[in-house]
Design an enzyme around this catalytic site. Structure first.
Site, short mmCIF file in Angstrom:
data_model
loop_
_atom_site.label_atom_id
_atom_site.label_comp_id
_atom_site.label_asym_id
_atom_site.label_seq_id
_atom_site.Cartn_x
_atom_site.Cartn_y
_atom_site.Cartn_z
N SER A 20 0.93 -0.88 -0.08
CA SER A 20 -0.09 0.09 0.12
C SER A 20 0.75 1.37 -0.02
O SER A 20 1.75 1.54 0.79
CB SER A 20 -1.04 0.02 1.42
OG SER A 20 -1.16 1.41 1.62
N HIS A 61 -1.65 -1.51 -3.90
CA HIS A 61 -2.72 -1.15 -3.37
C HIS A 61 -2.76 0.31 -3.31
O HIS A 61 -1.93 1.07 -2.68
CB HIS A 61 -3.08 -1.61 -2.01
CG HIS A 61 -4.05 -1.94 -1.04
ND1 HIS A 61 -5.18 -2.51 -1.54
CD2 HIS A 61 -4.32 -0.80 -0.13
CE1 HIS A 61 -6.20 -2.05 -0.52
NE2 HIS A 61 -5.83 -1.00 0.15
N ASP A 65 -4.73 3.62 -1.69
CA ASP A 65 -5.77 3.87 -0.70
C ASP A 65 -6.49 5.12 -1.03
O ASP A 65 -5.64 6.16 -0.91
CB ASP A 65 -4.93 3.63 0.94
CG ASP A 65 -5.17 2.36 1.31
OD1 ASP A 65 -6.00 1.74 1.15
OD2 ASP A 65 -3.89 2.03 1.52
N MET A 78 -8.88 8.12 0.11
CA MET A 78 -9.53 8.59 1.39
C MET A 78 -10.12 9.95 1.00
O MET A 78 -9.48 10.65 0.27
CB MET A 78 -8.79 8.79 2.59
CG MET A 78 -8.07 7.35 2.60
SD MET A 78 -7.03 7.27 4.50
CE MET A 78 -6.36 5.78 4.43
N HIS A 87 -8.69 1.00 -3.30
CA HIS A 87 -9.68 1.04 -2.02
C HIS A 87 -10.08 2.20 -1.82
O HIS A 87 -9.56 3.00 -1.32
CB HIS A 87 -8.51 0.30 -1.23
CG HIS A 87 -9.43 0.11 0.31
ND1 HIS A 87 -8.56 -0.12 1.39
CD2 HIS A 87 -10.71 0.05 0.77
CE1 HIS A 87 -9.57 -0.13 2.54
NE2 HIS A 87 -10.62 0.00 1.85
N MET A 137 -12.08 4.46 0.35
CA MET A 137 -12.65 4.61 1.44
C MET A 137 -13.32 6.07 1.52
O MET A 137 -12.80 7.20 2.03
CB MET A 137 -11.50 4.74 2.61
CG MET A 137 -11.02 3.16 2.91
SD MET A 137 -9.34 3.34 3.41
CE MET A 137 -8.51 3.25 2.19
N MET A 186 -11.19 -5.76 6.41
CA MET A 186 -10.47 -4.55 7.20
C MET A 186 -9.97 -5.36 8.25
O MET A 186 -10.74 -5.63 9.30
CB MET A 186 -11.20 -3.24 7.39
CG MET A 186 -11.42 -2.45 6.15
SD MET A 186 -9.78 -2.12 4.98
CE MET A 186 -8.61 -1.31 6.62
N PHE A 189 -5.90 5.05 8.13
CA PHE A 189 -4.59 5.32 8.74
C PHE A 189 -3.68 4.02 8.61
O PHE A 189 -4.35 3.04 9.01
CB PHE A 189 -4.31 5.73 10.14
CG PHE A 189 -4.99 7.20 10.21
CD1 PHE A 189 -4.28 8.41 9.91
CD2 PHE A 189 -6.40 7.17 10.79
CE1 PHE A 189 -5.32 9.72 9.91
CE2 PHE A 189 -7.00 8.50 10.81
CZ PHE A 189 -6.41 9.69 10.41
N ASP A 239 -6.31 -6.11 5.02
CA ASP A 239 -5.92 -4.96 4.79
C ASP A 239 -5.71 -4.29 6.25
O ASP A 239 -6.95 -4.17 7.05
CB ASP A 239 -6.78 -4.13 4.09
CG ASP A 239 -6.17 -2.75 3.77
OD1 ASP A 239 -4.94 -2.52 4.19
OD2 ASP A 239 -6.71 -1.87 3.04
N GLY A 240 -4.46 -4.14 6.67
CA GLY A 240 -4.31 -3.49 8.19
C GLY A 240 -3.63 -4.24 9.11
O GLY A 240 -4.07 -5.52 9.34
C1 DX5 Z 1 -6.11 1.92 6.22
C2 DX5 Z 1 -5.51 1.33 4.52
C3 DX5 Z 1 -4.35 0.13 4.57
C4 DX5 Z 1 -3.05 0.77 5.15
C5 DX5 Z 1 -2.35 -0.21 5.72
O1 DX5 Z 1 -7.22 2.33 5.97
O2 DX5 Z 1 -6.51 0.67 4.12
O3 DX5 Z 1 -4.49 0.02 3.27
O4 DX5 Z 1 -2.39 1.33 4.24
O5 DX5 Z 1 -1.40 0.28 6.31
P1 DX5 Z 1 -0.80 -0.66 7.43
O6 DX5 Z 1 0.01 -1.90 6.32
O7 DX5 Z 1 0.61 0.10 7.82
O8 DX5 Z 1 -1.24 -1.26 8.31
ZN ZN Z 2 -6.45 -0.18 2.00
#
Ligand code: DX5
Ligand code: ZN
Length: 247
Positions: free
Chosen positions: A27, A52, A54, A56, A86, A88, A158, A164, A196-197
């Site tokens: 990511s 990936h 992200d 937001m 992804h 969000m 998730m 974050f 993810d996460g």
């Molecule tokens: C969080 C994101 C993730 C994030 C994961 O909302 O969707 O993709 O980048 O980060 P890590 O791997 O650091 O938990």
């Molecule tokens: Zn993500």
């Protein structure tokens, strides 16, 4: 009005197990945003097939990242990486056309944001030639996405609250992966399971063992700038956990 396009050729799509052939999806949320192009080239050189992205919007989650114009620039830098976006965001329907035009290949939205138009949204994503993913937050049960599991190509579980990078995994979320795996087998469905996460060297084996085929990792890849070494170590852990002799 959006036009119908042919399905983009997908050569990086994981095979649905068993056995699992896991894919690592770095990511870029934890990458250096001032040099995203080099970061993409680095993960590609290290053997990754997915990235990936992200997205937001500071509404669905309390953070703000980037949108289609940045994705379009990244597409020019990497023709080979599979772009796994992804969303969000609120109103995912309004973003499909722009992300498709920018070169995204999988578009995952959140069921908490799609409301009554979830089925139509999946159809719209498919109509634009993309794979469609559905995601759920840690507190959302699998039952909330069950009506759509025949339609989607991917389910993104998730394992932290979205918004974050750098958070710790919530291990109980992996029970959803197990449930989704059993459900897929019992109904002979085809969706790929992504987590993810909080995925890192300590947790990646747990996630693969639970049944995830795509493992997103942000800080574990980019956190200390040792990108190639981190990818090699994570890939090796995935290989051991999946029992595959060589990935
Ligand atoms: C969080 C994101 C993730 C994030 C994961 O909302 O969707 O993709 O980048 O980060 P890590 O791997 O650091 O938990
Ligand atoms: Zn993500």
């Amino acid at each position: 009005m959006s036009k119908v396009v042919t399905q983009r050729k997908v050569s990086c799509w994981p095979k649905v197990g068993p056995p699992i052939h896991p894919i690592l999806a770095p990511s870029v949320l934890s990458a250096d945003f001032s040099r995203l192009g080099s970061e993409l080239r680095a993960i590609e050189r290290a053997g990754c097939r997915w990235v990936h992205l992200d997205i937001m919007d500071n509404h669905f989650v309390p953070n703000l990242t980037f949108g289609p114009p940045v994705v379009k620039c990244l597409r020019k830098v990497s023709k080979r990486l599979f772009f796994d976006a992804h969303l969000m965001t609120e109103n995912p329907t309004g973003l499909v056309e722009a992300f498709a035009a920018a070169g995204t290949q999988n578009l995952t939205f959140h069921v908490e944001a799609s409301g009554d138009s979830t089925s139509e949204l999946i159809e719209l994503i498919h109509k634009h030639g993309l794979r469609a993913g559905i995601s759920l937050k840690p507190k959302t049960p699998v039952a909330a996405i069950e009506p759509y599991l025949r339609q989607v190509d991917l389910v993104l579980v998730m394992t932290v609250e979205p918004g974050f990078g750098g958070q710790s995994i919530i291990p109980s979320c992996l029970n959803k992966v197990r449930t989704l795996r059993r459900y897929r087998e019992s109904k002979r469905l085809k969706y790929v399971i992504e987590v993810d996460g909080g995925i890192n060297l300590e947790t990646i084996e747990l996630a693969v063992t639970a049944g995830a085929e795509v493992l997103v990792a942000g800080s574990a890849v980019f956190g200390d700038r040792r990108v190639a070494e981190n990818i090699a170590a994570l890939t090796e852990r995935m290989r051991i956990a999946s029992g595959i002799p060589s990935l």
